[in-house]
Design a protein around this motif. Structure first.
Motif, PDB file in Angstrom:
ATOM      1  N   ILE A 408       7.236   7.806   3.264  1.00  0.00           N
ATOM      2  CA  ILE A 408       7.108   7.141   4.390  1.00  0.00           C
ATOM      3  C   ILE A 408       7.975   7.649   5.548  1.00  0.00           C
ATOM      4  CG2 ILE A 408       7.966   4.768   5.645  1.00  0.00           C
ATOM      5  CD1 ILE A 408       5.742   4.433   3.613  1.00  0.00           C
ATOM      6  N   LYS A 409       7.509   7.381   6.677  1.00  0.00           N
ATOM      7  CA  LYS A 409       7.973   8.148   8.059  1.00  0.00           C
ATOM      8  C   LYS A 409       8.512   7.255   9.161  1.00  0.00           C
ATOM      9  CE  LYS A 409       6.986  11.464  11.240  1.00  0.00           C
ATOM     10  NZ  LYS A 409       8.126  11.166  12.384  1.00  0.00           N
ATOM     11  N   GLY A 410       9.442   7.425   9.270  1.00  0.00           N
ATOM     12  CA  GLY A 410      10.587   6.506   9.963  1.00  0.00           C
ATOM     13  C   GLY A 410      10.438   5.342   9.243  1.00  0.00           C
ATOM     14  N   GLY A 411      11.733   4.872  10.560  1.00  0.00           N
ATOM     15  CA  GLY A 411      12.393   2.911   9.873  1.00  0.00           C
ATOM     16  C   GLY A 411      13.307   3.488   8.716  1.00  0.00           C
ATOM     17  N   VAL A 412      14.477   2.425   8.971  1.00  0.00           N
ATOM     18  CA  VAL A 412      15.996   2.187   8.032  1.00  0.00           C
ATOM     19  C   VAL A 412      15.654   1.142   6.865  1.00  0.00           C
ATOM     20  CG1 VAL A 412      16.997   3.097  10.258  1.00  0.00           C
ATOM     21  CG2 VAL A 412      16.379   0.315   9.913  1.00  0.00           C
ATOM     22  N   PHE A 413      16.922   0.843   6.677  1.00  0.00           N
ATOM     23  CA  PHE A 413      17.006  -0.163   5.427  1.00  0.00           C
ATOM     24  C   PHE A 413      18.248  -1.078   5.348  1.00  0.00           C
ATOM     25  CE2 PHE A 413      18.977   3.149   2.793  1.00  0.00           C
ATOM     26  CZ  PHE A 413      17.451   3.865   2.692  1.00  0.00           C
ATOM     27  N   TYR A 414      18.501  -0.714   6.791  1.00  0.00           N
ATOM     28  CA  TYR A 414      19.486  -2.381   6.450  1.00  0.00           C
ATOM     29  C   TYR A 414      18.954  -3.334   7.383  1.00  0.00           C
ATOM     30  CZ  TYR A 414      19.433  -0.609  12.134  1.00  0.00           C
ATOM     31  OH  TYR A 414      18.805  -0.181  13.526  1.00  0.00           O
ATOM     32  N   ASN A 415      20.388  -4.118   7.728  1.00  0.00           N
ATOM     33  CA  ASN A 415      19.568  -6.152   7.664  1.00  0.00           C
ATOM     34  C   ASN A 415      18.450  -6.153   7.023  1.00  0.00           C
ATOM     35  OD1 ASN A 415      22.005  -6.600   9.411  1.00  0.00           O
ATOM     36  ND2 ASN A 415      21.318  -5.216  11.263  1.00  0.00           N
ATOM     37  N   LEU A 416      18.563  -6.592   6.244  1.00  0.00           N
ATOM     38  CA  LEU A 416      17.468  -6.940   5.203  1.00  0.00           C
ATOM     39  C   LEU A 416      17.650  -8.865   5.386  1.00  0.00           C
ATOM     40  CD1 LEU A 416      17.709  -4.773   2.247  1.00  0.00           C
ATOM     41  CD2 LEU A 416      16.373  -4.686   4.432  1.00  0.00           C
ATOM     42  N   GLY A 417      16.321  -8.557   5.243  1.00  0.00           N
ATOM     43  CA  GLY A 417      15.872 -10.937   5.633  1.00  0.00           C
ATOM     44  C   GLY A 417      16.260 -11.258   4.354  1.00  0.00           C
ATOM     45  N   GLY A 418      16.137 -12.000   4.190  1.00  0.00           N
ATOM     46  CA  GLY A 418      16.302 -13.888   3.564  1.00  0.00           C
ATOM     47  C   GLY A 418      17.639 -14.385   3.237  1.00  0.00           C
ATOM     48  N   PRO A 419      17.170 -15.777   2.842  1.00  0.00           N
ATOM     49  CA  PRO A 419      18.801 -16.387   3.284  1.00  0.00           C
ATOM     50  C   PRO A 419      19.643 -16.091   2.056  1.00  0.00           C
ATOM     51  CG  PRO A 419      16.998 -17.777   1.841  1.00  0.00           C
ATOM     52  CD  PRO A 419      16.275 -16.500   2.523  1.00  0.00           C
ATOM     53  N   GLU A 420      20.985 -16.536   2.699  1.00  0.00           N
ATOM     54  CA  GLU A 420      22.536 -15.262   1.450  1.00  0.00           C
ATOM     55  C   GLU A 420      21.799 -16.136   0.066  1.00  0.00           C
ATOM     56  OE1 GLU A 420      26.426 -14.783   1.292  1.00  0.00           O
ATOM     57  OE2 GLU A 420      25.858 -15.913   2.915  1.00  0.00           O
ATOM     58  N   GLY A 421      21.390 -17.466  -0.008  1.00  0.00           N
ATOM     59  CA  GLY A 421      21.530 -18.635  -1.301  1.00  0.00           C
ATOM     60  C   GLY A 421      20.209 -17.371  -2.506  1.00  0.00           C
ATOM     61  N   GLY A 422      19.397 -16.384  -1.578  1.00  0.00           N
ATOM     62  CA  GLY A 422      18.380 -15.889  -2.052  1.00  0.00           C
ATOM     63  C   GLY A 422      18.326 -14.921  -2.405  1.00  0.00           C
TER      64      GLY A 422
END
Length: 510
Positions: A408-422
Protein backbone atom coordinates in the motif's frame (compact mmCIF):
# COMPACT_ATOMS: atom_id res chain seq x y z
CA UNK A 1 8.72 1.00 27.58
CA UNK A 2 10.62 -0.01 24.46
CA UNK A 3 9.94 1.95 21.33
CA UNK A 4 11.01 1.24 17.77
CA UNK A 5 12.10 4.31 15.80
CA UNK A 6 11.97 4.32 12.02
CA UNK A 7 14.29 6.74 10.25
CA UNK A 8 12.55 8.65 7.40
CA UNK A 9 13.49 7.38 3.97
CA UNK A 10 14.01 9.28 0.76
CA UNK A 11 11.29 8.71 -1.80
CA UNK A 12 13.84 7.20 -4.16
CA UNK A 13 14.90 4.73 -1.51
CA UNK A 14 11.30 3.79 -0.80
CA UNK A 15 10.65 3.13 -4.48
CA UNK A 16 13.74 1.04 -5.05
CA UNK A 17 13.37 -2.67 -5.51
CA UNK A 18 13.82 -4.69 -2.35
CA UNK A 19 16.44 -7.40 -2.29
CA UNK A 20 15.88 -9.02 1.10
CA UNK A 21 13.49 -11.93 1.50
CA UNK A 22 11.32 -11.50 4.59
CA UNK A 23 11.99 -14.16 7.25
CA UNK A 24 8.24 -14.48 7.84
CA UNK A 25 7.84 -15.38 4.17
CA UNK A 26 10.46 -18.10 4.58
CA UNK A 27 8.58 -19.33 7.66
CA UNK A 28 5.34 -19.44 5.66
CA UNK A 29 6.86 -21.45 2.80
CA UNK A 30 8.51 -23.94 5.15
CA UNK A 31 5.39 -24.33 7.30
CA UNK A 32 3.30 -25.10 4.22
CA UNK A 33 5.79 -27.76 3.11
CA UNK A 34 5.96 -29.32 6.56
CA UNK A 35 2.27 -29.16 7.42
CA UNK A 36 2.88 -26.79 10.32
CA UNK A 37 1.11 -23.58 11.32
CA UNK A 38 2.79 -20.48 9.86
CA UNK A 39 2.91 -17.15 11.64
CA UNK A 40 1.20 -15.51 8.66
CA UNK A 41 -2.36 -16.39 7.65
CA UNK A 42 -2.86 -17.72 4.13
CA UNK A 43 -4.51 -14.72 2.48
CA UNK A 44 -4.63 -16.31 -0.98
CA UNK A 45 -8.26 -17.40 -0.48
CA UNK A 46 -9.61 -13.98 -1.44
CA UNK A 47 -11.40 -12.56 -4.43
CA UNK A 48 -13.74 -13.88 -7.10
CA UNK A 49 -13.60 -17.70 -6.97
CA UNK A 50 -10.62 -17.26 -4.57
CA UNK A 51 -8.71 -15.66 -7.47
CA UNK A 52 -8.56 -19.06 -9.20
CA UNK A 53 -10.55 -17.64 -12.12
CA UNK A 54 -10.38 -14.35 -14.01
CA UNK A 55 -13.36 -12.06 -13.81
CA UNK A 56 -15.85 -13.08 -16.53
CA UNK A 57 -15.77 -11.43 -19.96
CA UNK A 58 -19.62 -11.54 -20.20
CA UNK A 59 -19.59 -12.64 -23.83
CA UNK A 60 -22.85 -14.32 -24.81
CA UNK A 61 -24.74 -12.97 -21.80
CA UNK A 62 -28.15 -11.48 -22.69
CA UNK A 63 -28.31 -7.66 -22.67
CA UNK A 64 -31.15 -5.57 -21.25
CA UNK A 65 -30.75 -1.89 -22.19
CA UNK A 66 -32.18 0.51 -19.63
CA UNK A 67 -33.08 2.90 -22.47
CA UNK A 68 -35.49 0.28 -23.81
CA UNK A 69 -37.38 0.42 -20.51
CA UNK A 70 -37.79 4.20 -20.47
CA UNK A 71 -34.47 5.57 -19.18
CA UNK A 72 -33.22 8.64 -21.02
CA UNK A 73 -29.68 9.89 -20.44
CA UNK A 74 -28.86 13.61 -20.35
CA UNK A 75 -32.39 14.81 -19.65
CA UNK A 76 -34.03 16.14 -16.48
CA UNK A 77 -36.18 13.09 -15.83
CA UNK A 78 -35.46 10.46 -13.19
CA UNK A 79 -34.51 6.97 -14.33
CA UNK A 80 -34.98 4.86 -11.19
CA UNK A 81 -38.14 3.10 -12.36
CA UNK A 82 -36.77 2.35 -15.81
CA UNK A 83 -33.55 0.93 -14.36
CA UNK A 84 -35.54 -1.26 -11.96
CA UNK A 85 -37.67 -2.52 -14.85
CA UNK A 86 -34.52 -3.50 -16.76
CA UNK A 87 -33.19 -5.27 -13.66
CA UNK A 88 -36.50 -7.11 -13.21
CA UNK A 89 -36.42 -8.25 -16.85
CA UNK A 90 -32.86 -9.52 -16.46
CA UNK A 91 -33.84 -11.37 -13.28
CA UNK A 92 -36.74 -13.05 -15.12
CA UNK A 93 -34.31 -14.38 -17.72
CA UNK A 94 -32.71 -17.76 -16.91
CA UNK A 95 -29.09 -17.03 -16.07
CA UNK A 96 -29.71 -13.33 -15.51
CA UNK A 97 -28.26 -10.73 -17.84
CA UNK A 98 -26.41 -7.48 -18.39
CA UNK A 99 -28.30 -4.32 -17.43
CA UNK A 100 -26.72 -2.02 -20.01
CA UNK A 101 -26.37 1.77 -19.68
CA UNK A 102 -25.65 4.00 -22.67
CA UNK A 103 -23.23 6.91 -22.66
CA UNK A 104 -24.49 9.92 -20.77
CA UNK A 105 -25.83 10.95 -17.38
CA UNK A 106 -28.72 9.15 -15.69
CA UNK A 107 -30.55 10.80 -12.79
CA UNK A 108 -31.77 8.83 -9.77
CA UNK A 109 -33.29 9.67 -6.35
CA UNK A 110 -36.16 12.07 -7.10
CA UNK A 111 -36.91 12.58 -3.39
CA UNK A 112 -35.49 12.02 0.09
CA UNK A 113 -37.14 8.63 0.74
CA UNK A 114 -34.26 6.35 1.80
CA UNK A 115 -36.42 3.23 1.47
CA UNK A 116 -36.48 3.63 -2.30
CA UNK A 117 -33.64 1.66 -3.82
CA UNK A 118 -32.86 -0.13 -7.03
CA UNK A 119 -32.85 -3.73 -5.83
CA UNK A 120 -30.99 -6.67 -7.34
CA UNK A 121 -32.08 -9.88 -5.64
CA UNK A 122 -31.11 -12.71 -8.01
CA UNK A 123 -27.85 -14.18 -9.27
CA UNK A 124 -26.24 -13.35 -12.58
CA UNK A 125 -27.10 -9.63 -12.82
CA UNK A 126 -24.40 -7.25 -14.04
CA UNK A 127 -24.77 -3.46 -14.18
CA UNK A 128 -22.59 -2.31 -17.07
CA UNK A 129 -21.94 1.17 -18.41
CA UNK A 130 -20.04 2.60 -21.34
CA UNK A 131 -17.02 3.67 -19.28
CA UNK A 132 -16.38 5.47 -16.01
CA UNK A 133 -14.40 8.39 -17.43
CA UNK A 134 -15.38 11.37 -19.59
CA UNK A 135 -17.78 10.35 -22.33
CA UNK A 136 -18.92 7.23 -20.51
CA UNK A 137 -21.84 6.46 -18.17
CA UNK A 138 -22.61 8.56 -15.10
CA UNK A 139 -25.31 7.68 -12.55
CA UNK A 140 -26.08 10.78 -10.49
CA UNK A 141 -27.94 10.73 -7.16
CA UNK A 142 -29.77 14.05 -7.08
CA UNK A 143 -31.28 14.02 -3.57
CA UNK A 144 -29.94 12.78 -0.26
CA UNK A 145 -31.28 9.50 1.04
CA UNK A 146 -29.75 9.02 4.46
CA UNK A 147 -28.78 5.37 5.07
CA UNK A 148 -30.14 4.41 1.66
CA UNK A 149 -27.68 2.70 -0.66
CA UNK A 150 -29.11 3.41 -4.08
CA UNK A 151 -28.12 0.14 -5.75
CA UNK A 152 -28.59 -2.74 -3.32
CA UNK A 153 -27.62 -6.32 -4.18
CA UNK A 154 -29.30 -8.59 -1.64
CA UNK A 155 -31.07 -11.98 -1.72
CA UNK A 156 -34.85 -11.69 -1.64
CA UNK A 157 -35.23 -14.25 1.13
CA UNK A 158 -33.13 -16.46 3.31
CA UNK A 159 -32.13 -16.28 6.91
CA UNK A 160 -29.67 -18.38 8.85
CA UNK A 161 -30.41 -21.78 10.29
CA UNK A 162 -28.31 -23.95 12.55
CA UNK A 163 -27.14 -27.12 10.80
CA UNK A 164 -24.91 -28.77 13.40
CA UNK A 165 -22.50 -28.10 16.28
CA UNK A 166 -18.71 -28.28 16.41
CA UNK A 167 -17.62 -30.74 19.09
CA UNK A 168 -13.82 -30.33 19.24
CA UNK A 169 -11.28 -27.55 18.93
CA UNK A 170 -9.41 -26.79 15.72
CA UNK A 171 -6.27 -24.77 15.06
CA UNK A 172 -5.95 -21.63 12.96
CA UNK A 173 -4.82 -22.21 9.36
CA UNK A 174 -6.24 -25.74 9.42
CA UNK A 175 -9.14 -27.01 7.31
CA UNK A 176 -10.95 -29.78 9.19
CA UNK A 177 -13.15 -30.01 12.26
CA UNK A 178 -15.39 -32.48 14.03
CA UNK A 179 -19.15 -31.90 14.21
CA UNK A 180 -22.00 -33.50 16.11
CA UNK A 181 -23.71 -34.84 12.99
CA UNK A 182 -23.50 -34.30 9.22
CA UNK A 183 -27.08 -35.06 8.15
CA UNK A 184 -27.70 -31.48 6.99
CA UNK A 185 -24.29 -31.01 5.37
CA UNK A 186 -23.08 -31.84 1.87
CA UNK A 187 -19.95 -31.42 -0.23
CA UNK A 188 -19.85 -28.08 -2.03
CA UNK A 189 -22.14 -26.42 0.50
CA UNK A 190 -21.31 -22.94 1.84
CA UNK A 191 -21.63 -22.69 5.61
CA UNK A 192 -20.81 -20.29 8.43
CA UNK A 193 -18.94 -20.95 11.67
CA UNK A 194 -20.79 -18.95 14.35
CA UNK A 195 -19.85 -18.29 17.95
CA UNK A 196 -20.16 -15.52 20.52
CA UNK A 197 -19.27 -15.71 24.22
CA UNK A 198 -17.45 -13.54 26.71
CA UNK A 199 -15.55 -16.64 27.82
CA UNK A 200 -13.96 -17.26 24.42
CA UNK A 201 -13.31 -13.55 23.93
CA UNK A 202 -11.16 -13.43 27.07
CA UNK A 203 -9.25 -16.53 25.97
CA UNK A 204 -8.71 -15.09 22.49
CA UNK A 205 -7.31 -11.75 23.62
CA UNK A 206 -5.33 -12.96 26.66
CA UNK A 207 -3.02 -11.65 28.05
CA UNK A 208 -4.26 -8.28 26.72
CA UNK A 209 -6.59 -6.36 29.02
CA UNK A 210 -10.15 -5.55 27.94
CA UNK A 211 -11.74 -2.25 28.95
CA UNK A 212 -15.18 -2.28 30.64
CA UNK A 213 -16.22 0.45 28.17
CA UNK A 214 -16.09 -2.19 25.41
CA UNK A 215 -19.57 -3.22 26.44
CA UNK A 216 -20.37 -5.51 23.50
CA UNK A 217 -17.76 -7.99 24.73
CA UNK A 218 -19.36 -8.71 28.10
CA UNK A 219 -22.39 -10.46 29.53
CA UNK A 220 -24.91 -12.54 27.65
CA UNK A 221 -25.06 -12.37 24.63
CA UNK A 222 -21.79 -10.43 24.71
CA UNK A 223 -18.48 -11.34 23.16
CA UNK A 224 -16.48 -11.19 19.98
CA UNK A 225 -18.76 -12.30 17.13
CA UNK A 226 -17.28 -15.08 15.01
CA UNK A 227 -18.67 -15.36 11.48
CA UNK A 228 -16.42 -17.39 9.15
CA UNK A 229 -17.79 -18.50 5.78
CA UNK A 230 -16.46 -21.78 4.36
CA UNK A 231 -17.10 -24.21 1.53
CA UNK A 232 -17.18 -27.93 2.34
CA UNK A 233 -14.68 -29.99 0.34
CA UNK A 234 -15.30 -33.42 1.87
CA UNK A 235 -17.10 -35.22 4.67
CA UNK A 236 -15.64 -38.33 6.31
CA UNK A 237 -17.67 -39.66 9.20
CA UNK A 238 -18.23 -36.65 11.43
CA UNK A 239 -15.18 -34.82 10.16
CA UNK A 240 -15.84 -31.92 7.79
CA UNK A 241 -13.00 -30.53 5.68
CA UNK A 242 -13.21 -27.08 4.15
CA UNK A 243 -11.63 -25.79 0.96
CA UNK A 244 -10.49 -22.57 2.68
CA UNK A 245 -8.56 -22.28 5.96
CA UNK A 246 -9.98 -21.50 9.38
CA UNK A 247 -8.37 -18.24 10.51
CA UNK A 248 -8.57 -18.54 14.30
CA UNK A 249 -8.11 -21.17 17.00
CA UNK A 250 -11.47 -22.75 17.84
CA UNK A 251 -11.55 -23.46 21.57
CA UNK A 252 -14.40 -25.23 23.32
CA UNK A 253 -15.94 -23.23 26.17
CA UNK A 254 -18.64 -24.04 28.72
CA UNK A 255 -20.77 -20.95 28.17
CA UNK A 256 -21.71 -21.41 24.52
CA UNK A 257 -21.51 -23.65 21.48
CA UNK A 258 -19.71 -23.31 18.16
CA UNK A 259 -22.34 -23.78 15.50
CA UNK A 260 -22.41 -24.43 11.76
CA UNK A 261 -25.12 -22.46 9.95
CA UNK A 262 -26.20 -22.14 6.34
CA UNK A 263 -24.94 -19.27 4.16
CA UNK A 264 -27.66 -17.90 1.90
CA UNK A 265 -26.36 -15.80 -1.00
CA UNK A 266 -26.70 -14.72 -4.61
CA UNK A 267 -23.73 -14.95 -6.94
CA UNK A 268 -22.10 -13.89 -10.21
CA UNK A 269 -23.26 -10.29 -9.90
CA UNK A 270 -21.15 -7.36 -11.02
CA UNK A 271 -20.83 -3.63 -11.59
CA UNK A 272 -18.62 -2.38 -14.42
CA UNK A 273 -17.60 0.77 -16.27
CA UNK A 274 -19.83 3.26 -14.44
CA UNK A 275 -19.18 6.60 -12.73
CA UNK A 276 -21.34 7.01 -9.61
CA UNK A 277 -21.71 10.59 -8.38
CA UNK A 278 -24.08 12.74 -6.35
CA UNK A 279 -25.27 16.17 -5.32
CA UNK A 280 -23.08 16.02 -2.22
CA UNK A 281 -20.62 18.23 -4.11
CA UNK A 282 -23.16 21.08 -3.94
CA UNK A 283 -24.02 20.71 -0.25
CA UNK A 284 -23.01 24.02 1.39
CA UNK A 285 -20.65 22.49 3.99
CA UNK A 286 -17.34 20.69 3.78
CA UNK A 287 -17.23 17.20 5.29
CA UNK A 288 -16.73 16.90 9.05
CA UNK A 289 -16.41 13.36 10.35
CA UNK A 290 -19.50 12.39 12.37
CA UNK A 291 -20.88 15.92 12.39
CA UNK A 292 -24.32 14.50 11.60
CA UNK A 293 -26.07 11.88 9.47
CA UNK A 294 -26.00 14.10 6.41
CA UNK A 295 -22.22 14.32 6.47
CA UNK A 296 -21.79 10.59 7.05
CA UNK A 297 -24.64 8.91 5.17
CA UNK A 298 -26.59 11.26 2.86
CA UNK A 299 -25.35 9.97 -0.50
CA UNK A 300 -24.48 6.27 -0.69
CA UNK A 301 -23.96 4.44 -3.97
CA UNK A 302 -23.67 0.62 -3.86
CA UNK A 303 -24.53 -1.98 -1.25
CA UNK A 304 -23.58 -5.65 -1.67
CA UNK A 305 -25.01 -7.96 0.97
CA UNK A 306 -24.70 -11.76 1.03
CA UNK A 307 -23.00 -11.91 -2.35
CA UNK A 308 -20.67 -14.65 -3.45
CA UNK A 309 -18.28 -14.68 -6.44
CA UNK A 310 -19.17 -11.15 -7.49
CA UNK A 311 -17.24 -8.02 -8.41
CA UNK A 312 -16.89 -4.31 -9.11
CA UNK A 313 -14.34 -3.27 -11.73
CA UNK A 314 -13.35 -0.23 -13.74
CA UNK A 315 -15.69 2.10 -11.88
CA UNK A 316 -15.31 5.52 -10.28
CA UNK A 317 -17.07 7.04 -7.27
CA UNK A 318 -17.11 10.85 -7.10
CA UNK A 319 -18.56 13.23 -4.52
CA UNK A 320 -20.19 10.62 -2.30
CA UNK A 321 -20.51 10.14 1.45
CA UNK A 322 -20.13 6.39 0.94
CA UNK A 323 -19.00 4.46 -2.11
CA UNK A 324 -19.30 0.70 -1.56
CA UNK A 325 -20.65 -1.19 1.46
CA UNK A 326 -20.19 -4.97 1.60
CA UNK A 327 -21.90 -7.12 4.23
CA UNK A 328 -21.28 -10.87 4.49
CA UNK A 329 -19.55 -10.99 1.13
CA UNK A 330 -17.78 -14.18 0.13
CA UNK A 331 -15.10 -14.22 -2.56
CA UNK A 332 -15.68 -10.66 -3.79
CA UNK A 333 -13.26 -8.67 -5.98
CA UNK A 334 -13.13 -4.89 -6.34
CA UNK A 335 -10.43 -3.79 -8.76
CA UNK A 336 -9.32 -0.85 -10.88
CA UNK A 337 -11.85 1.36 -9.10
CA UNK A 338 -11.15 4.91 -7.96
CA UNK A 339 -12.55 7.45 -5.52
CA UNK A 340 -12.45 11.19 -6.21
CA UNK A 341 -14.10 14.53 -5.54
CA UNK A 342 -15.48 16.25 -2.46
CA UNK A 343 -14.43 14.49 0.72
CA UNK A 344 -16.94 12.09 2.24
CA UNK A 345 -17.11 9.43 4.95
CA UNK A 346 -16.30 5.90 3.74
CA UNK A 347 -14.95 4.56 0.45
CA UNK A 348 -15.16 0.73 0.65
CA UNK A 349 -16.18 -1.03 3.83
CA UNK A 350 -16.26 -4.84 4.12
CA UNK A 351 -17.78 -6.48 7.20
CA UNK A 352 -18.84 -9.99 8.33
CA UNK A 353 -17.51 -11.70 5.22
CA UNK A 354 -14.58 -13.85 4.13
CA UNK A 355 -12.10 -13.20 1.35
CA UNK A 356 -13.01 -9.74 0.04
CA UNK A 357 -10.22 -8.59 -2.30
CA UNK A 358 -9.64 -4.89 -3.03
CA UNK A 359 -6.93 -4.54 -5.67
CA UNK A 360 -5.40 -1.77 -7.78
CA UNK A 361 -7.71 0.93 -6.44
CA UNK A 362 -6.95 4.51 -5.45
CA UNK A 363 -8.58 6.52 -2.69
CA UNK A 364 -6.92 9.89 -3.16
CA UNK A 365 -8.07 11.36 0.17
CA UNK A 366 -11.64 11.54 -1.20
CA UNK A 367 -13.04 9.93 1.95
CA UNK A 368 -12.16 10.09 5.61
CA UNK A 369 -11.68 6.33 5.51
CA UNK A 370 -9.76 4.54 2.80
CA UNK A 371 -10.57 0.91 2.10
CA UNK A 372 -11.37 -0.95 5.25
CA UNK A 373 -13.02 -3.67 7.23
CA UNK A 374 -14.79 -4.33 10.49
CA UNK A 375 -17.37 -6.33 12.44
CA UNK A 376 -16.20 -9.94 12.19
CA UNK A 377 -14.77 -9.77 8.66
CA UNK A 378 -12.14 -12.42 7.97
CA UNK A 379 -9.41 -12.67 5.35
CA UNK A 380 -9.95 -9.23 3.82
CA UNK A 381 -7.12 -8.28 1.43
CA UNK A 382 -6.33 -4.73 0.30
CA UNK A 383 -3.42 -4.90 -2.16
CA UNK A 384 -1.57 -2.56 -4.51
CA UNK A 385 -3.74 0.41 -3.62
CA UNK A 386 -2.92 4.04 -2.93
CA UNK A 387 -4.28 6.31 -0.20
CA UNK A 388 -3.95 10.05 0.26
CA UNK A 389 -1.45 11.51 2.66
CA UNK A 390 -2.83 11.18 6.20
CA UNK A 391 -5.88 9.31 4.91
CA UNK A 392 -6.53 6.49 7.35
CA UNK A 393 -7.44 2.98 6.40
CA UNK A 394 -10.64 1.89 8.04
CA UNK A 395 -10.68 -0.76 10.75
CA UNK A 396 -14.12 0.01 12.08
CA UNK A 397 -14.07 -1.99 15.32
CA UNK A 398 -16.11 -5.16 15.86
CA UNK A 399 -12.97 -7.36 15.88
CA UNK A 400 -12.27 -8.34 12.30
CA UNK A 401 -9.23 -10.60 12.13
CA UNK A 402 -6.69 -11.91 9.62
CA UNK A 403 -6.64 -8.74 7.50
CA UNK A 404 -3.91 -7.90 4.98
CA UNK A 405 -2.80 -4.44 3.83
CA UNK A 406 -0.36 -5.36 1.11
CA UNK A 407 1.99 -3.12 -0.89
CA UNK A 408 0.00 0.00 0.00
CA UNK A 409 1.30 3.47 -0.90
CA UNK A 410 0.26 6.33 1.33
CA UNK A 411 -2.01 6.68 4.28
CA UNK A 412 -1.87 6.26 8.03
CA UNK A 413 -3.60 4.23 10.73
CA UNK A 414 -4.61 6.57 13.51
CA UNK A 415 -8.12 7.70 14.56
CA UNK A 416 -9.74 4.46 13.47
CA UNK A 417 -13.52 4.25 13.39
CA UNK A 418 -16.30 2.53 15.27
CA UNK A 419 -18.17 3.13 18.54
CA UNK A 420 -16.26 2.58 21.76
CA UNK A 421 -18.67 -0.14 22.84
CA UNK A 422 -17.57 -2.11 19.76
CA UNK A 423 -13.84 -1.93 20.46
CA UNK A 424 -11.23 -3.37 20.19
CA UNK A 425 -10.80 -2.37 16.59
CA UNK A 426 -9.11 -5.55 15.36
CA UNK A 427 -8.37 -9.04 16.57
CA UNK A 428 -5.19 -10.93 15.77
CA UNK A 429 -3.26 -11.22 12.51
CA UNK A 430 -3.58 -7.73 11.10
CA UNK A 431 -0.68 -7.82 8.62
CA UNK A 432 0.89 -4.67 7.17
CA UNK A 433 3.17 -5.88 4.37
CA UNK A 434 5.37 -3.33 2.56
CA UNK A 435 3.16 -0.52 3.81
CA UNK A 436 4.47 2.91 2.75
CA UNK A 437 3.23 5.33 5.42
CA UNK A 438 2.77 8.98 4.39
CA UNK A 439 2.00 11.70 6.92
CA UNK A 440 2.72 15.40 7.37
CA UNK A 441 3.84 14.76 10.96
CA UNK A 442 5.86 12.21 12.88
CA UNK A 443 3.61 9.52 14.36
CA UNK A 444 3.57 7.26 17.39
CA UNK A 445 1.39 4.13 17.40
CA UNK A 446 0.49 2.28 20.57
CA UNK A 447 -1.40 -0.70 19.18
CA UNK A 448 -3.17 -1.50 22.45
CA UNK A 449 -3.98 1.98 23.71
CA UNK A 450 -6.08 1.76 26.87
CA UNK A 451 -6.06 5.48 27.63
CA UNK A 452 -7.46 7.27 24.59
CA UNK A 453 -11.02 6.82 23.33
CA UNK A 454 -10.59 7.47 19.61
CA UNK A 455 -7.37 5.82 18.69
CA UNK A 456 -6.50 2.21 18.05
CA UNK A 457 -6.75 -1.16 19.73
CA UNK A 458 -5.26 -3.83 17.50
CA UNK A 459 -4.13 -7.14 18.96
CA UNK A 460 -0.41 -7.61 18.24
CA UNK A 461 -0.28 -6.62 14.55
CA UNK A 462 2.39 -7.97 12.21
CA UNK A 463 4.47 -5.38 10.34
CA UNK A 464 6.86 -6.47 7.61
CA UNK A 465 8.77 -4.07 5.35
CA UNK A 466 7.18 -0.96 6.86
CA UNK A 467 8.56 2.30 5.45
CA UNK A 468 7.67 5.93 6.09
CA UNK A 469 8.40 9.47 4.98
CA UNK A 470 8.42 10.69 8.60
CA UNK A 471 9.70 9.29 11.88
CA UNK A 472 7.32 6.64 13.26
CA UNK A 473 7.42 4.88 16.61
CA UNK A 474 5.58 1.76 17.75
CA UNK A 475 4.42 0.16 20.98
CA UNK A 476 2.89 -3.29 21.41
CA UNK A 477 3.34 -4.57 17.88
CA UNK A 478 3.36 -8.36 17.68
CA UNK A 479 6.11 -8.43 15.02
CA UNK A 480 8.02 -5.58 13.41
CA UNK A 481 10.30 -7.16 10.81
CA UNK A 482 12.63 -5.48 8.30
CA UNK A 483 11.67 -1.98 9.32
CA UNK A 484 12.75 0.80 7.02
CA UNK A 485 13.19 -1.32 3.90
CA UNK A 486 10.85 -3.07 1.51
CA UNK A 487 11.04 -6.84 1.36
CA UNK A 488 10.51 -9.70 -1.01
CA UNK A 489 7.98 -10.79 -2.02
CA UNK A 490 6.72 -7.29 -2.78
CA UNK A 491 3.13 -8.53 -2.62
CA UNK A 492 2.34 -11.14 0.01
CA UNK A 493 -1.05 -11.87 -1.56
CA UNK A 494 0.40 -12.54 -5.02
CA UNK A 495 3.18 -14.68 -3.57
CA UNK A 496 0.79 -16.80 -1.49
CA UNK A 497 -1.54 -17.25 -4.46
CA UNK A 498 1.33 -18.31 -6.71
CA UNK A 499 2.59 -20.74 -4.08
CA UNK A 500 -0.86 -22.27 -3.61
CA UNK A 501 -1.72 -22.57 -7.29
CA UNK A 502 1.64 -23.42 -8.84
CA UNK A 503 3.96 -24.29 -5.99
CA UNK A 504 6.26 -21.45 -7.07
CA UNK A 505 8.13 -19.29 -4.57
CA UNK A 506 8.21 -15.97 -6.46
CA UNK A 507 10.50 -14.41 -3.86
CA UNK A 508 13.24 -16.62 -5.29
CA UNK A 509 12.51 -15.71 -8.91
CA UNK A 510 12.66 -11.90 -8.72
Amino acid sequence: MKRTILIPLLCMAIASKAQNVAPLWTDFVQAKKQGKTPVLPDFSYAGYHWSEKNLPDLSGKKVFKVDDYGAIPNDEGYDDDAIQKAVDAAEANPGGGIVQFSRGKYLIAADNDSTKQIRISKSGIVLKGAGSTAGGTEIYQANMRIHGRQFLFQPAAGGQKKLTTIVAGAGRETYALMVQDVKKLKVGQDVVIRHRTEEFTKLYFAPLDLKPQWTRLFGNPGGMQIYEIHTIEKIEGNQVTFKNPIHLDIQMVKSGSWDIENYNSISECGVEDILFSSNWKNYPEEFIHHKNQIHDYAYEAVGMEYLKDSWIRNCEFHDLNEGVFIRSGYRITIENTHFRGKKGHASIHARTGYGVLIRNCSFNGAHHHGAGTGYSAVGTVITKCSLGQDQNFDIHSGQPYATLYDDIKGGVFYNLGGPEGGHPHHGKELVLWNFQHESVKDQHYNFWDMSRRRNYTIAAPILVGFTSDRAVTFEKAGVNESQGKRVLPLSLFEAQLELRQKGTNIAQTK
